[in-house]
Scaffold this motif. Sequence first.
Motif, PDB file in Angstrom:
ATOM      1  N   ARG A  95       0.804  -1.227   0.000  1.00 44.02           N
ATOM      2  CA  ARG A  95       0.000   0.000   0.000  1.00 44.02           C
ATOM      3  C   ARG A  95       0.838   1.280   0.000  1.00 44.02           C
ATOM      4  N   GLU A  96       2.060   1.203   0.524  1.00 50.84           N
ATOM      5  CA  GLU A  96       2.893   2.407   0.580  1.00 50.84           C
ATOM      6  C   GLU A  96       3.341   2.854  -0.812  1.00 50.84           C
ATOM      7  N   THR A  97       3.368   1.922  -1.771  1.00 46.62           N
ATOM      8  CA  THR A  97       3.801   2.267  -3.126  1.00 46.62           C
ATOM      9  C   THR A  97       2.673   2.302  -4.144  1.00 46.62           C
TER      10      THR A  97
END
Length: 304
Positions: free
Chosen positions: A33-35
């Motif tokens: 989710r961070e990317t």
Amino acid sequence: MISIDGRDVLSRQDIHTRYGYAMSALERWWAARETNGHPDPIPTKIGGVMFWDAEEWEEWDRRRLNPEVPAHLRSRDDLIREHHVSRAKLASLWADRETNGHPPATRIGRTLYWDAQEWADWYARQQGSARSIRAEVDEEAAAGDPEDLIGSSEFGRILGHRDHSWVAKAVVAPPPGFPEPADWGDPVARKRPKWRRADAVTYATNRKDITAAQPVRRRRTGSTNSQPYLYYGDPRLALAREVLAQHPDATQADLIERLSRQSDQPTSRSSWRNIILTAREHPIDADADADADADADAGPDAGE
């Protein structure tokens, strides 16, 4: 679908049921989710289960499937148009990427893209290598009196072929620009043809330009003599389309394993890679596309 605090929400199981995505894919997207910009869940949990705002998750999924492609990237269709390379050759180059150094691809949605400049530079090196090898043969074979008559073997050497078989076939079915023999050793049976060395060298020099200038032959409606793309009509292609639809985010290795288990035809891994590639490029059968186009052309009142 349930509502929490007045919002329609989806659990991971709801998303799996509603959209058909594999649970493993949903978990992988969440882990990254961070990317990838995956939306955060709502603060409220029920029985330890996370929920996502339905509209927010659907909008994220829509952007994931239909993203804006950066200007520096090129799809396979773009490369065909810009570099005049056939689809079959592109597929072959990509299939041999482990040995030829083909640039890596970026997947956006269900389409592969390559950096335009990186791919162009790599392809130029490929072409340059092929030309340099052929130039050594040309220089040796083309030396001599331009008016000398040469046979099929010498003509083949000028073209960079190891034997005369290509020239022998070209005599029977001449490709565009192929020179007429200047003489026949056996004029009655039209065997043992001879060409002027100058004509052979001219053809060898201009052959690429002559071929590139020829119009692309399209498959005529109702024609059974040619295929619109590789593996057209092959049941393995239909199976690959089905497996891709069921597992759109599976890895190449996983797809090959699934296809190998489900198919009753012995098929190598390299062939499966090419079949999967064709299935991604042509998710709908060519005849189905043609029928859809015909229906659209006919208009809504065609049946009245």
